[in-house]
Design a protein around this motif. Sequence first.
Motif, PDB file in Angstrom:
ATOM      1  N   VAL A 128       0.851  -1.195   0.000  1.00 32.63           N
ATOM      2  CA  VAL A 128       0.000   0.000   0.000  1.00 32.63           C
ATOM      3  C   VAL A 128       0.885   1.244   0.000  1.00 32.63           C
ATOM      4  O   VAL A 128       1.841   1.318   0.773  1.00 32.63           O
ATOM      5  N   LEU A 129       0.578   2.182  -0.899  1.00 29.28           N
ATOM      6  CA  LEU A 129       1.397   3.402  -0.960  1.00 29.28           C
ATOM      7  C   LEU A 129       0.558   4.595  -1.387  1.00 29.28           C
ATOM      8  O   LEU A 129      -0.504   4.447  -1.989  1.00 29.28           O
ATOM      9  N   PHE A 130       1.062   5.789  -1.057  1.00 25.52           N
ATOM     10  CA  PHE A 130       0.545   7.036  -1.613  1.00 25.52           C
ATOM     11  C   PHE A 130       1.361   7.307  -2.870  1.00 25.52           C
ATOM     12  O   PHE A 130       2.572   7.522  -2.801  1.00 25.52           O
ATOM     13  N   ALA A 131       0.681   7.283  -4.015  1.00 21.96           N
ATOM     14  CA  ALA A 131       1.392   7.232  -5.295  1.00 21.96           C
ATOM     15  C   ALA A 131       1.180   8.487  -6.118  1.00 21.96           C
ATOM     16  O   ALA A 131       0.174   9.200  -5.966  1.00 21.96           O
ATOM     17  N   TRP A 132       2.159   8.764  -6.997  1.00 26.11           N
ATOM     18  CA  TRP A 132       2.037   9.870  -7.951  1.00 26.11           C
ATOM     19  C   TRP A 132       2.422   9.466  -9.377  1.00 26.11           C
ATOM     20  O   TRP A 132       2.329  10.282 -10.291  1.00 26.11           O
ATOM     21  N   ALA A 133       2.856   8.211  -9.572  1.00 20.85           N
ATOM     22  CA  ALA A 133       3.264   7.803 -10.918  1.00 20.85           C
ATOM     23  C   ALA A 133       2.965   6.327 -11.148  1.00 20.85           C
ATOM     24  O   ALA A 133       2.910   5.529 -10.204  1.00 20.85           O
ATOM     25  N   ARG A 134       2.753   5.990 -12.413  1.00 20.87           N
ATOM     26  CA  ARG A 134       2.524   4.600 -12.832  1.00 20.87           C
ATOM     27  C   ARG A 134       3.371   4.321 -14.066  1.00 20.87           C
ATOM     28  O   ARG A 134       3.387   5.117 -15.003  1.00 20.87           O
ATOM     29  N   ASN A 135       4.070   3.204 -14.057  1.00 20.99           N
ATOM     30  CA  ASN A 135       4.907   2.782 -15.179  1.00 20.99           C
ATOM     31  C   ASN A 135       5.835   3.910 -15.655  1.00 20.99           C
ATOM     32  O   ASN A 135       5.968   4.178 -16.854  1.00 20.99           O
ATOM     33  N   GLY A 136       6.414   4.613 -14.691  1.00 17.70           N
ATOM     34  CA  GLY A 136       7.430   5.608 -14.993  1.00 17.70           C
ATOM     35  C   GLY A 136       6.907   6.980 -15.373  1.00 17.70           C
ATOM     36  O   GLY A 136       7.701   7.892 -15.616  1.00 17.70           O
ATOM     37  N   ALA A 137       5.587   7.167 -15.414  1.00 20.30           N
ATOM     38  CA  ALA A 137       5.030   8.473 -15.788  1.00 20.30           C
ATOM     39  C   ALA A 137       4.132   9.001 -14.668  1.00 20.30           C
ATOM     40  O   ALA A 137       3.302   8.244 -14.121  1.00 20.30           O
ATOM     41  N   GLU A 138       4.273  10.287 -14.344  1.00 23.10           N
ATOM     42  CA  GLU A 138       3.384  10.879 -13.348  1.00 23.10           C
ATOM     43  C   GLU A 138       1.939  10.767 -13.824  1.00 23.10           C
ATOM     44  O   GLU A 138       1.658  10.826 -15.027  1.00 23.10           O
ATOM     45  N   PHE A 139       1.026  10.584 -12.882  1.00 21.57           N
ATOM     46  CA  PHE A 139      -0.396  10.466 -13.229  1.00 21.57           C
ATOM     47  C   PHE A 139      -0.869  11.697 -13.977  1.00 21.57           C
ATOM     48  O   PHE A 139      -0.496  12.823 -13.643  1.00 21.57           O
ATOM     49  N   GLU A 140      -1.757  11.475 -14.921  1.00 18.09           N
ATOM     50  CA  GLU A 140      -2.535  12.598 -15.434  1.00 18.09           C
ATOM     51  C   GLU A 140      -3.534  13.001 -14.349  1.00 18.09           C
ATOM     52  O   GLU A 140      -3.878  12.191 -13.484  1.00 18.09           O
ATOM     53  N   PRO A 141      -4.016  14.256 -14.390  1.00 17.88           N
ATOM     54  CA  PRO A 141      -4.959  14.704 -13.349  1.00 17.88           C
ATOM     55  C   PRO A 141      -6.129  13.743 -13.151  1.00 17.88           C
ATOM     56  O   PRO A 141      -6.550  13.484 -12.023  1.00 17.88           O
ATOM     57  N   MET A 142      -6.629  13.166 -14.223  1.00 14.87           N
ATOM     58  CA  MET A 142      -7.805  12.277 -14.123  1.00 14.87           C
ATOM     59  C   MET A 142      -7.525  11.017 -13.313  1.00 14.87           C
ATOM     60  O   MET A 142      -8.450  10.378 -12.826  1.00 14.87           O
ATOM     61  N   HIS A 143      -6.262  10.646 -13.165  1.00 17.57           N
ATOM     62  CA  HIS A 143      -5.916   9.454 -12.381  1.00 17.57           C
ATOM     63  C   HIS A 143      -5.480   9.798 -10.955  1.00 17.57           C
ATOM     64  O   HIS A 143      -5.014   8.921 -10.235  1.00 17.57           O
ATOM     65  N   GLY A 144      -5.611  11.067 -10.580  1.00 15.27           N
ATOM     66  CA  GLY A 144      -5.426  11.403  -9.171  1.00 15.27           C
ATOM     67  C   GLY A 144      -4.255  12.297  -8.826  1.00 15.27           C
ATOM     68  O   GLY A 144      -3.962  12.475  -7.648  1.00 15.27           O
ATOM     69  N   PHE A 145      -3.555  12.838  -9.822  1.00 19.52           N
ATOM     70  CA  PHE A 145      -2.433  13.706  -9.506  1.00 19.52           C
ATOM     71  C   PHE A 145      -2.906  14.889  -8.661  1.00 19.52           C
ATOM     72  O   PHE A 145      -3.981  15.425  -8.943  1.00 19.52           O
ATOM     73  N   PRO A 146      -2.132  15.283  -7.625  1.00 18.10           N
ATOM     74  CA  PRO A 146      -0.758  14.892  -7.346  1.00 18.10           C
ATOM     75  C   PRO A 146      -0.591  13.687  -6.424  1.00 18.10           C
ATOM     76  O   PRO A 146       0.543  13.263  -6.219  1.00 18.10           O
TER      77      PRO A 146
END
Length: 211
Positions: A128-146
């Motif tokens: 379990v983590l507080f995340a900001w990136a997936r597969n080497g790319a920061e999330f787009e806003p729609m996926h929860g950035f920041p």
Amino acid sequence: MRAESELAAGATGALPPGQRPAKGWPVLHYGPIPPFDVATWDFRIWGEVEHPALLLYDELRALPMVKVLADFHCVTRFSVLGNEWEGVAVRTIADLVAPTPSVRFAMVHCEQGYDANLPLDVLMDDDVLFAWARNGAEFEPMHGFPLRLIVPKRYAWKSAKWVRGLEFMAEDRLGFWEERGYHNDADPWQEQRYSTVSALGRPGQLRPRMV
Ligand SMILES: Nc1nc2c(c(=O)[nH]1)N[C@H]1C(S)=C(S)[C@@H](COP(=O)(O)O)O[C@H]1N2
Ligand SMILES: [Mo]
């Protein structure tokens, strides 16, 4: 920083019952995508803790980083397998505030009032983590950035997007979807989708809205 391979067990590569693989990474949430302003954003950690904390964006991003390889299962039946999430371990956040021995549950608080509850042992699981990136790319806003929570072993409504707070609690409280008929435990391997069955003998009709 922990090595990826140590955490690879978070991804089984298998589909829980009733799930199918998604094409790409679908976007699913209730309400609009909240704006992000680096100058005013903060992450508050409070509740049954010795040292309540407020992290600014730069402070969050300066914390030790972890990578977790894990699957993602939405209750609407899509799964996204083998994601490499990047962010900060919940343990790192907990160590900042020192939860008291009374803590047994937590609530993650998001923009616009969305929230999700978890037992402490589920929140503190290694994957379990507080995340900001997936597969080497920061999330787009729609996926929860920041910042979003990722809880691989629970249905994805617990993987709350646009996180702004974490509250440590002695007693359980229901989060946004848990109050609206979704199962409090939400284990996809046990198909814990809904807390009630309707009069028609089908699962409850509440569904997140696809945007
Ligand atoms: N703040 C917030 N987080 C949320 C939601 C939401 O409505 N609001 N929806 C949840 C649900 S039901 C799912 S399936 C996942 C979807 O994440 P994704 O859009 O990145 O695939 O986000 C979860 N986190
Ligand atoms: Mo979902």
